[in-house]
Enzyme design. Structure first.
Site, PDB file in Angstrom:
ATOM      1  N   PRO A  91       0.813  -1.230   0.000  1.00 39.97           N
ATOM      2  CA  PRO A  91       0.000   0.000   0.000  1.00 39.97           C
ATOM      3  C   PRO A  91       0.842   1.275   0.000  1.00 39.97           C
ATOM      4  CG  PRO A  91      -0.907  -1.589   1.523  1.00 39.97           C
ATOM      5  CD  PRO A  91       0.409  -2.151   1.065  1.00 39.97           C
ATOM      6  N   CYS A  92       0.358   2.263  -0.767  1.00 36.82           N
ATOM      7  CA  CYS A  92       1.083   3.523  -0.908  1.00 36.82           C
ATOM      8  C   CYS A  92       0.561   4.611   0.022  1.00 36.82           C
ATOM      9  CB  CYS A  92       1.002   4.022  -2.354  1.00 36.82           C
ATOM     10  SG  CYS A  92      -0.676   4.516  -2.860  1.00 36.82           S
ATOM     11  N   THR A  93      -0.478   4.300   0.801  1.00 32.44           N
ATOM     12  CA  THR A  93      -1.194   5.321   1.566  1.00 32.44           C
ATOM     13  C   THR A  93      -0.287   6.228   2.383  1.00 32.44           C
ATOM     14  OG1 THR A  93      -2.967   3.692   1.766  1.00 32.44           O
ATOM     15  CG2 THR A  93      -3.135   5.675   3.128  1.00 32.44           C
ATOM     16  N   LEU A  95       2.863   6.795   1.922  1.00 30.02           N
ATOM     17  CA  LEU A  95       3.989   7.322   1.153  1.00 30.02           C
ATOM     18  C   LEU A  95       3.557   8.373   0.141  1.00 30.02           C
ATOM     19  CD1 LEU A  95       5.635   3.853   0.492  1.00 30.02           C
ATOM     20  CD2 LEU A  95       6.523   5.593   2.043  1.00 30.02           C
ATOM     21  N   SER A  96       2.281   8.380  -0.187  1.00 30.22           N
ATOM     22  CA  SER A  96       1.766   9.280  -1.208  1.00 30.22           C
ATOM     23  C   SER A  96       1.720  10.715  -0.706  1.00 30.22           C
ATOM     24  CB  SER A  96       0.360   8.831  -1.628  1.00 30.22           C
ATOM     25  OG  SER A  96      -0.263   9.802  -2.440  1.00 30.22           O
TER      26      SER A  96
END
Length: 392
Positions: A91-93, A95-96
């Site tokens: 998941p990129c949550t 890091l975005s």
């Protein structure tokens, strides 16, 4: 090299096997299988995504395992044997840029550490090659420390790591830059001159860190970025389609535009040909407003969780303007999966599945040009790979 794990296809040819962690709806699988891999194991926590995956692939019993659940519950000893490749689109949550930037310490992006744990628990059974995908924000998260930590964790498992970036717009009319880490137990030699298209200046820090074991495989240049294509890709709906917004909603859309945006729309409206653009709803100075992309490609697709994450399609030209939400089929086409099975799915289910996925032709290109040659030992081997300096 570590023994290559192969599976026989119906035609009798040997295919390297792969596992996909955080598999979602299976777009990584589509890309890997296009490159010649056989995906035999998948995992994801979302039941709606599993439903889409199972409906689309319809695997015969015993040919594929989809373990639905938290990766925290996956154990290395229970993993399938003799994998050639493990792929993880964690998941990129956290890091975005759209998130809180908690990085690899966040509850969602921190699931990366469970992937590392599973590899560690596999011991000598771990695959010779691993690939990870995430947003480019991983490169700058916590001043680059999160990326270094990820590389160091793979180094501790004896993988040398390459880092590169690819944008989906090199293959489809969607701006979707992503970061890829490729780990190899037996890495190839470095390219003689760094490829600035795949490893630009902002991505050079890991390669200059003496405490990390890295490599830069010699790869061909990817296709040039697309600057057009959305107008042709978008669904051609009749003027009386119920998907077009009514006059009141469209008037609200137009009234929210800034002067620059209104001028852009007016230019499109006066055009001799029909053009299609995407638009995002933003909040500027505390007020909701719409912004229309100036080019003929889509913005980055996102999960459909709130109006600001959904893209509208603006169709203009020949004196007319029409606006509607982007359709699931358009999401599928922009992710390189035009033939994906969508019948019977809820709209938001489909948008969530595709918005949280990896563009198929990006995976296919990486698979053909890098992962498959690496797994098969066809890339030039490093004569003296750099050693990791643990704790430096």
């Amino acid at each position: 090299m570590t023994q290559l794990a192969l599976i026989r296809s119906d035609a009798g040819t040997a295919k390297p096997t792969a596992a996909e962690f955080f598999a979602g709806i299976g777009l990584v699988r589509l890309g890997l299988e296009d490159a010649g891999f056989k995906v035999i194991w998948s995992n994801d926590i979302e039941p709606d995504k599993k439903e889409m995956y199972v409906r689309h692939f319809n695997d015969p019993e015993g040919t594929h395992t989809y373990k639905r659940g938290d990766i925290a519950d996956v154990r290395g000893p229970q993993m399938v044997d003799e994998l050639s490749l493990a792929w993880a689109s964690f998941p990129c949550t956290d890091l975005s840029l759209a998130g809180a930037r908690r990085g690899l310490a966040g509850s969602e992006s921190g699931t990366f550490w469970h992937f590392v744990r599973v590899l560690r628990e596999m011991g000598d059974r771990k695959p010779p090659v691993v690939a990870l995908e995430n947003v480019v924000g991983l490169a700058t998260s916590h001043g680059g420390e999160d990326l270094a930590a990820a590389i160091r964790a793979l180094n501790d498992l004896d993988y040398s790591v390459d880092v590169l970036t690819l944008d989906a717009r090199r293959f489809v009319p969607q701006s979707r830059p992503r970061l890829f880490l490729v780990g190899a137990l037996e890495p190839p030699a470095d390219e003689p001159v760094p490829n600035s298209e795949l490893r630009p200046d902002w991505l050079q820090a890991p390669f200059g860190d003496p405490g990390l074991r890295t490599h830069r495989a010699l790869l061909p240049a990817p296709p040039p970025p697309k600057t057009t294509g959305l107008t042709e890709l978008a669904d051609k709906l009749p003027p009386d389609s119920e998907l077009w917004w009514d006059d009141q909603r469209q008037a609200a859309f137009v009234s929210s535009l800034s002067p620059i945006q209104a001028e852009r729309l007016e230019t499109l409206r006066k055009g001799r040909k029909i053009s299609r653009r995407t638009a995002y709803r933003r909040t500027r100075a505390g007020k909701p407003t719409w912004e229309i992309r100036p080019d003929d490609i889509s913005g980055c697709l996102r999960t459909a969780r709130g109006g600001s994450s959904k893209q509208a399609v603006v169709e203009a030209g020949q004196g007319k303007v029409r606006v509607r939400w982007m359709t699931p089929r358009e999401y599928a086409k922009l992710m390189g999966a035009a033939d994906y099975r969508l019948d019977g799915l809820r709209t938001n289910q489909a948008l969530f599945g595709f918005g949280d996925a990896v563009c198929v032709p990006v995976v296919a290109w990486l698979g053909r040009e890098y992962l498959m040659p690496l797994v098969r030992g066809e890339l030039r081997s490093a004569e003296s790979p750099r050693l990791a300096v643990v704790g430096a």
